[in-house]
Design a protein around this motif. Structure first.
Motif, PDB file in Angstrom:
ATOM      1  N   ASN A   5     117.978  74.313  26.644  1.00 14.97           N
ATOM      2  CA  ASN A   5     117.231  75.246  25.982  1.00 14.97           C
ATOM      3  C   ASN A   5     117.198  73.091  24.024  1.00 14.97           C
ATOM      4  OD1 ASN A   5     114.571  76.447  25.210  1.00 14.97           O
ATOM      5  ND2 ASN A   5     115.827  77.045  23.646  1.00 14.97           N
ATOM      6  N   LYS A   6     118.509  74.127  23.657  1.00 13.64           N
ATOM      7  CA  LYS A   6     117.948  72.763  22.158  1.00 13.64           C
ATOM      8  C   LYS A   6     118.054  71.352  23.453  1.00 13.64           C
ATOM      9  CE  LYS A   6     121.760  72.065  20.223  1.00 13.64           C
ATOM     10  NZ  LYS A   6     122.846  72.127  19.260  1.00 13.64           N
ATOM     11  N   GLU A   7     118.811  70.567  24.468  1.00 13.29           N
ATOM     12  CA  GLU A   7     118.274  69.598  24.294  1.00 13.29           C
ATOM     13  C   GLU A   7     117.348  69.077  24.918  1.00 13.29           C
ATOM     14  OE1 GLU A   7     120.443  66.846  24.078  1.00 13.29           O
ATOM     15  OE2 GLU A   7     121.764  67.976  22.867  1.00 13.29           O
ATOM     16  N   TYR A   8     116.389  70.112  26.024  1.00 17.60           N
ATOM     17  CA  TYR A   8     115.241  70.235  26.394  1.00 17.60           C
ATOM     18  C   TYR A   8     114.400  70.077  25.196  1.00 17.60           C
ATOM     19  CZ  TYR A   8     110.534  71.934  28.174  1.00 17.60           C
ATOM     20  OH  TYR A   8     109.225  72.013  28.774  1.00 17.60           O
ATOM     21  N   ASN A   9     114.046  71.117  24.032  1.00 18.11           N
ATOM     22  CA  ASN A   9     113.326  70.559  22.829  1.00 18.11           C
ATOM     23  C   ASN A   9     113.448  68.949  22.075  1.00 18.11           C
ATOM     24  OD1 ASN A   9     111.822  72.933  23.579  1.00 18.11           O
ATOM     25  ND2 ASN A   9     113.182  74.145  21.745  1.00 18.11           N
ATOM     26  N   ARG A  10     114.714  68.227  22.144  1.00 22.70           N
ATOM     27  CA  ARG A  10     115.121  67.647  21.823  1.00 22.70           C
ATOM     28  C   ARG A  10     114.191  66.605  21.948  1.00 22.70           C
ATOM     29  NH1 ARG A  10     120.547  65.841  21.628  1.00 22.70           N
ATOM     30  NH2 ARG A  10     120.237  63.254  21.743  1.00 22.70           N
ATOM     31  N   TYR A  11     114.602  66.393  24.143  1.00 21.93           N
ATOM     32  CA  TYR A  11     114.308  64.885  24.746  1.00 21.93           C
ATOM     33  C   TYR A  11     112.516  65.604  24.735  1.00 21.93           C
ATOM     34  CZ  TYR A  11     118.140  63.306  25.888  1.00 21.93           C
ATOM     35  OH  TYR A  11     119.631  62.283  26.314  1.00 21.93           O
ATOM     36  N   ARG A  12     111.934  66.949  24.419  1.00 25.86           N
ATOM     37  CA  ARG A  12     110.392  67.059  24.853  1.00 25.86           C
ATOM     38  C   ARG A  12     109.635  66.580  23.074  1.00 25.86           C
ATOM     39  NH1 ARG A  12     108.382  73.206  24.347  1.00 25.86           N
ATOM     40  NH2 ARG A  12     108.822  72.487  21.886  1.00 25.86           N
TER      41      ARG A  12
ATOM     42  N   ARG B  66     106.239  62.820  20.226  1.00 23.58           N
ATOM     43  CA  ARG B  66     106.008  61.812  19.214  1.00 23.58           C
ATOM     44  C   ARG B  66     105.431  60.333  19.740  1.00 23.58           C
ATOM     45  NH1 ARG B  66     106.917  62.809  14.003  1.00 23.58           N
ATOM     46  NH2 ARG B  66     107.333  60.716  13.511  1.00 23.58           N
ATOM     47  N   ARG B  67     106.176  60.293  20.599  1.00 26.23           N
ATOM     48  CA  ARG B  67     105.736  58.423  21.260  1.00 26.23           C
ATOM     49  C   ARG B  67     104.354  59.173  21.776  1.00 26.23           C
ATOM     50  NH1 ARG B  67     110.478  56.039  25.142  1.00 26.23           N
ATOM     51  NH2 ARG B  67     111.850  55.869  23.420  1.00 26.23           N
ATOM     52  N   LEU B  68     103.617  59.595  22.156  1.00 28.09           N
ATOM     53  CA  LEU B  68     102.727  60.059  23.732  1.00 28.09           C
ATOM     54  C   LEU B  68     101.311  60.284  21.819  1.00 28.09           C
ATOM     55  CD1 LEU B  68     102.452  62.664  26.002  1.00 28.09           C
ATOM     56  CD2 LEU B  68     102.137  60.135  26.499  1.00 28.09           C
ATOM     57  N   ALA B  69     101.964  61.224  20.825  1.00 32.39           N
ATOM     58  CA  ALA B  69     101.239  60.383  19.998  1.00 32.39           C
ATOM     59  C   ALA B  69     100.782  59.176  18.442  1.00 32.39           C
ATOM     60  CB  ALA B  69     101.779  61.603  18.443  1.00 32.39           C
TER      61      ALA B  69
ATOM     62  N   LEU C 222     112.290  59.897  29.985  1.00 33.45           N
ATOM     63  CA  LEU C 222     112.685  61.405  28.160  1.00 33.45           C
ATOM     64  C   LEU C 222     111.599  62.136  28.983  1.00 33.45           C
ATOM     65  CD1 LEU C 222     110.806  59.750  25.184  1.00 33.45           C
ATOM     66  CD2 LEU C 222     113.331  61.073  25.246  1.00 33.45           C
ATOM     67  N   VAL C 223     110.737  61.907  30.536  1.00 37.68           N
ATOM     68  CA  VAL C 223     110.161  62.890  30.884  1.00 37.68           C
ATOM     69  C   VAL C 223     111.278  63.419  32.131  1.00 37.68           C
ATOM     70  CG1 VAL C 223     108.286  63.531  33.072  1.00 37.68           C
ATOM     71  CG2 VAL C 223     107.683  62.401  30.800  1.00 37.68           C
ATOM     72  N   ASP C 224     112.378  62.470  32.922  1.00 38.70           N
ATOM     73  CA  ASP C 224     113.235  62.620  33.609  1.00 38.70           C
ATOM     74  C   ASP C 224     114.261  63.960  33.439  1.00 38.70           C
ATOM     75  OD1 ASP C 224     111.706  60.946  35.946  1.00 38.70           O
ATOM     76  OD2 ASP C 224     113.048  59.897  35.509  1.00 38.70           O
ATOM     77  N   ALA C 225     114.779  63.374  31.673  1.00 44.04           N
ATOM     78  CA  ALA C 225     115.538  64.210  30.727  1.00 44.04           C
ATOM     79  C   ALA C 225     115.092  65.535  30.819  1.00 44.04           C
ATOM     80  CB  ALA C 225     115.821  63.692  29.425  1.00 44.04           C
ATOM     81  N   GLN C 226     113.533  66.094  30.438  1.00 45.89           N
ATOM     82  CA  GLN C 226     113.031  67.270  30.188  1.00 45.89           C
ATOM     83  C   GLN C 226     113.096  68.012  31.657  1.00 45.89           C
ATOM     84  OE1 GLN C 226     108.743  66.790  28.481  1.00 45.89           O
ATOM     85  NE2 GLN C 226     109.660  65.264  27.777  1.00 45.89           N
ATOM     86  N   LYS C 227     112.409  67.290  32.258  1.00 41.39           N
ATOM     87  CA  LYS C 227     112.867  67.937  34.107  1.00 41.39           C
ATOM     88  C   LYS C 227     114.837  68.319  33.821  1.00 41.39           C
ATOM     89  CE  LYS C 227     109.542  65.746  36.356  1.00 41.39           C
ATOM     90  NZ  LYS C 227     108.885  65.072  37.019  1.00 41.39           N
TER      91      LYS C 227
END
Length: 192
Positions: free
Chosen positions: A92-99, A104-107, A123-128
């Motif tokens: 969960n911590k790693e998912y939130n970190r990559y998300r 931030r990149r999208l912003a 980044l999207v692959d890591a989130q998945k």
């Protein structure tokens, strides 16, 4: 209104309990006893012991094992559940970190910790991946929780199993006198 509804439900349940027939299984098993092989005395058979052990384990994992007297299983139960919870927290911590980095990149920010290392697709692959691992760890926690309940139930059933000195299964070693070969086997002894 809720008090009246609760009163109606309680009285209906009480009337149903008073008019219900006695359980035939309970009538048959209330006089069954088992022999304690060490002391030689009889212990009363409790048909509700497995249900109590399961209920206790469902309320608090490991409590059914305590009820059964299997204290040595507590570290296994809490180790398994704790490991599953620890893996969930990590993913969960790693998912939130990559998300957060992806958001931030999208912003439009260019200051995330993965700026020169990972692309947006990575980044999207890591989130998945971390979301999938997080969901699998939830399934593992649920499986260990269910195994804890089943173990308490089975252990309570097996504690009431009638084991006496009249029935034994022992290994048998026999030496052939002619050629000195050792014959291995099992011996089943039943005394009536």
């Amino acid at each position: 209104m809720k008090l009246n509804l609760l009163l109606i439900v309680f009285t209906t349940f009480s009337i149903f309990q008073l008019s219900a027939q006695k359980d035939s299984l309970a009538l048959r098993t209330e006089n069954i006893a088992r022999v304690d092989a060490v002391k030689g005395d009889f212990k009363k058979y409790d048909p509700l012991a497995p249900a109590k052990a399961s209920f206790y384990s469902a309320i608090l994992p490991g409590l059914g094992q305590i009820y059964n007297g299997s204290y040595w299983k507590l570290p296994i139960v809490y180790g398994a559940l704790g490991t599953g919870i620890g893996i969930y927290i990590h993913n969960n911590k790693e998912y939130n970190r990559y998300r957060d980095a992806y958001k931030r990149r999208l912003a439009g920010y260019q200051d995330d910790e993965f700026q020169d290392v990972l692309s947006n697709e990575r980044l999207v692959d890591a989130q998945k991946q971390f979301r999938r691992n997080k969901e699998l760890s939830i399934l593992v926690i649920a499986a260990f929780y269910i195994v804890n309940i089943v173990d308490a139930n089975v252990d309570a059933h097996l504690q009431q199993f009638n084991v006496s000195n009249d029935l034994s299964l022992v290994p048998n070693f026999d030496i052939d006198q002619i050629n000195r070969n050792v014959n291995y086997g099992l011996s089943l002894n039943i005394k009536f």
